[in-house]
Structures are given as C-alpha cells and as structure tokens.
Design an enzyme around this catalytic site. Sequence first.
Site: not given
Length: 483
Positions: A291, A302, A316
């Site tokens: 999460s 990224d 998740k």
Amino acid sequence: MKKLTMASRLKKSVSAAIVLMMLTPFSAFAADANATSSSADQVKEILDMLQQNHVSAPSADNLSTAAIKGMVDSLKDPYTVYFTKNEWQQFTDSLEQNYVGIGVRVGEDKDGILIVQVFGGSSAEAAGIKRGDIITKVEGAATAGKKLDDVISTILGTAGTEVNLTIKRGDSSFDVKTTRKQVQIPVVTSHMFANGVGYINVSSFSAEADELFASNLDTLKQQGLKTLLIDLRNNPGGLLDSALNISKLFIKEGVLIHTKDRDNVDDPVLIQGGATQPFPVVMLVDEYSASASEVLTGALQDYNHVKVVGTKTFGKGSVQSVYPLANGGALKVTIEEYLTPNMRKVNKVGLTPDIESQGEVPQLITALRTAGLTSFTLEQNRRNTSLNSYELNDSFNIVSQNGRTYIPSRVLAALVGADVSWNEADKSVVVAAGDISAAFSTAESGDSLNQEGTSFIDVSKFADTFKQLKWSQDGGVLKLSVQ
C-alpha cells in the site's frame, strides 16, 4: 525468531491493516434516500421479523451488523470493510501502533517467550524487564511449547489491570507483577552506521509518520549523513498523506500516483513544493511492504531517486476512503486503483526491487553494502543478534552438527558481497564473488546441508575460500566479521 509486537500482529500479516486511506467527512457518505428507500424498507422488514420471531431472540444491533457485513462481503473486496465502533477504535489504534500491553516485542524460545525489545516508558521497563529475558510463566502457566499468539493473548488485557510473569535471566528466575497500560510503539526509528550511512525504519504510515521521518532525517544530517537507507519491510501501509509528505522530502514536483476510479478517470495525486536531497538513497522492501509503502517506493523508483533492495512487494495497489458513520463506526471503501508515476501497475503485481535479496538479515547487510558500508561485524548468541553493534529484531538459525558449525548460505554470501545459487546436478550451494567461485556440496563432504528449504554452509570451509571472512564461536557467541 518470530517478530511480533506485544498486543499486535500487524507485522508479517496481510490483513485489513494493509490500507492506503484517505479520510472522508461524514457528509460525503450521504446516500440518495429516494433511490434506496424500497430496498431499505425490505431490509428493515426482514430485520424486524427476525428480531421478533427467531427462537434465539437476536438483538437489533447484532442483526444490523450482520446485514451490513453481509452486503460488504458480497463485494468480494478484502479492503472494503465495515467497522463497528469498537472495531474502528482497534483499527485506528493498530495503524497508529497504540496498544494496551506491557510494552515489549517478543519472539519464540524453547524455554518460553523471548523478550526481543523493551520499549521506553513502558510498564515492562519500569518492572526491570530486559532484552534477552525469557517469560517462562504467565499467571503461573508455563509458556514453553505454547503458540506465541496464545501466550500474547494471555498477557494482553484491560488498561490498569495487572499481569503476573515469571522471568528467566541467565541461570536465575524471578517473578514480576506489571500493570498493563497504553503503549505507543515508535513507528519511525533511526540509526547512524559508519561511513555516514544513515538508517530509517518506518513500520507504519501513521498520521505522525511523516513528521517523525523528517525529524529523524534532520538528526541523521546533523550526524554527517552521506547515504540514507529507508527500511519499509513488514510495513503494511497507512495514510496516503503521510506517504505524500515523505515523498516531498525527495521530489520537488511531480506525480505521486495516478488513480483510476470506477469511471476510469485519472485524478493524479501531485507532489508540490517538495525538495531534493544531496545524498543517495537506498530502500529496503519485502513481500509484506504494501500500500503506502509501495506508493513511496514506486515514486522514488520512477524518479530514479532510489536503489531498491529486497523482494517483490505485496501488490496492494488500491486506495480506500474511510467514511465515518453516525453510530461511531466506519466504512472503508475501495474507491480507486493506483499506478506509479510511470504508469506501472501495482495491484496484484507488486514492485520489483533493483537488487534481489532474500532473508531479513542478508537483506539488511546487502542494503547497507549498497549504501556504502564495507565492514561488517555480525554477532549472535542464543538471545540477541547485532550488526556493527546495532541490535536487530531479526536473527538467523545456526546448525551445529558433527562438530561443525553451519550458517545460512545467504548470510555468509551477503557478508562477503557474493551471489548464491543452487546447483541441482551436483547437489551443491554455489557462492560467487568477483573472480572467486566455490561449490559447497551436500553429498559426502558435508560442506553444506539443507533444512526446511534453507541451505547452510560449514562456516570453516566457507572462510577457507573467502578469506575476508573471519569467524569465532566462544561461550555461545558466534561472531562473523568482514573488514
């Protein structure tokens, strides 16, 4: 060693505690009464009939709760959950890591329950309980051979009540009476290793996790921080705002996550007014990082701000909104799926680390080496494990057999910066570092062995090949070092 917090089974648990939440005001949950009146009348009619006529004389509250949970269960979404008032309080306490207990982290031991950590300000600390102690009895009942969760449940209770423990310390035993009270387990901790390698562990994205992270980061900077290691292993998630605010410490502007709602509309969560740091960052994750842990990891990955070490994360990738209810309970509803800034899918997929590493102790060593640490001293006795004098909550098995000492191959390989693999044809463990490669056979030589899926290597034979490893075993203390 099973790493569990007294009064909590959040860690190493994939449960309703794995959430990425946004808190929503009560008014946002108002339903269209006209559209639902017919269905609501039918539900009320059945509830009334059951309450008035069923032989068990069910209460209206119990029937209503069962009906609501039945509706929620029909969605087959493990993250959409109805909480009663008490359940919601327990859930928020677990997220903030507030518990009623004696204030210790515990593990398994053949003589009972091992005290792995004593939290500052706890009733256990006041009673003189120390790390390495063993709880052999709770209220006169022996703990040896009992399930850890069962023993924990007997120690927990109502705040202000007392619990009687028998403690074994070394060769002596004594009784302790301690009072259960509210315990605030730190969700963010830090440590400075050598060479300016700072370490921050985040166990939950609670409401205060972002402020605590920033404070710990400032402290490390004052101590000469050169490289930062962020440990998100076993972190089941928490509040989106906390992940967002931590990301702002590393990213000036950009997208934290892209979201996709029921109409496939992307309403990205933006990073604005952030900053950058002048030092490299390494992140440590595992299969229980979920999460909000994945939100932060995915964003830093990224934007090329981090090197990720560990195993693939849980996967998740959905966002829940929490709607407070008039009865004091709450409804947690999945409202969106999220993607990383580069549109990578997370839900049911997880994030792949840049450097794969298995096992809690090997993962930490590998991550610290990636962060720039080159010297390691790993010590373990029956009750404690430390790495460069930093006490760990994790441990590893040591096998003594036929006068030989066997250490998990991944621990040894991590210490010397080597890769480890299994050669099925030769039934051997292969360890390779640079120009040096060695195979340790499980056959006649007995240089390695397998137990419950883990490979172990005779540490003496390993040190003969990888001479940078020094080892000793004295008085029950195993010491492994690489300088």
